[in-house]
Design an enzyme around this catalytic site. Sequence first.
Site: not given
Ligand code: BDR
Length: 312
Positions: A242
């Site tokens: 992400h």
């Molecule tokens: C987001 O949630 C976190 O667990 C990850 O680092 C990312 O920023 C994805 O939904």
Amino acid sequence: MTARSIIIDTDPGHDDAVAILVALASPELAVRGITTVAGNVPLALTTRNARRVLALAGREDVPLFAGCGRPLLRPLVTAEAVHGQTGLDGAELPEPTVPLSDRHAVDWLVDTLLAARDDPVTLCPLGPLTNIAMALVREPRIADGIAQVVLMGGAAFAGGNTTPAAEFNIYVDPHAADIVFRSGLPLTMLPLDCTHKALMQADWIEGLGRLGTRVGQAVSALLRFYQRYDVAKYGSSGGPLHDPTVIAYLLQPQLFAGKTCNVRVEVGSPLTLGMTVTDWWGVTGEPANCTVITEVDAAGFFALVADRLGRL
Ligand code: BDR
Ligand code: CA
């Protein structure tokens, strides 16, 4: 080439760690500082993890400040199931060697952004938006020192990854997100619609290990651990990466596509708390406040990330 000034607000987290490393490896970007927030794991761990990532990169000269330890109104929700008990399970990382600043991240953000009117900074939030909202509430004039906010979070049509309606970063502090989305700042959001279209494959992760560098080996081990959860959850051949989409968007926006529209954050409904309600078709007549990225050239994205990691 003048490097673009950025501040990374983060809750490392495996994908946060990769985003920080890619930013540090990129001469197009000048990382003015890193601020940490409670999210994937509690604040003490996200701060320790950010410092370990800086130590791994050999960049402990980058200023780092610990911020808010809990969301504005709600109890903290964490994600050890995804990131492990430390928040960065899966690799041996170096311990930090320089002392942590005793300045609060929100104080530093306010001072830095007030002084940045002539050279506004791009904010890159990769976790819950608590620090950013706190800074905006404490000193609204910081808006003049912010060029734009490019954040990872939310979902337009993708559904949530934490509740059926909400993505983790927005769900953890929906009230902070509401403040940021109502702020009038130029916003770009990299939501799950985008990040779930770029799934890491095992050979790409193994390839990072073959870069032959300390960073490559550490990131490969981290991502091997990280993607086991999403592969099991989604039944896919790979998991999303992400947070580095934020940095990649700044470096190569042509890899991405989306639409500018009105986005509001749900803060009232227990069922859909933290949903980023996206008026893609303009049915509300409300003014556009956010560029919502829904498409990514996955091959281009992973090539960019690997190239930059290979420079460290
Ligand atoms: C987001 O949630 C976190 O667990 C990850 O680092 C990312 O920023 C994805 O939904
Ligand atoms: Ca994150």
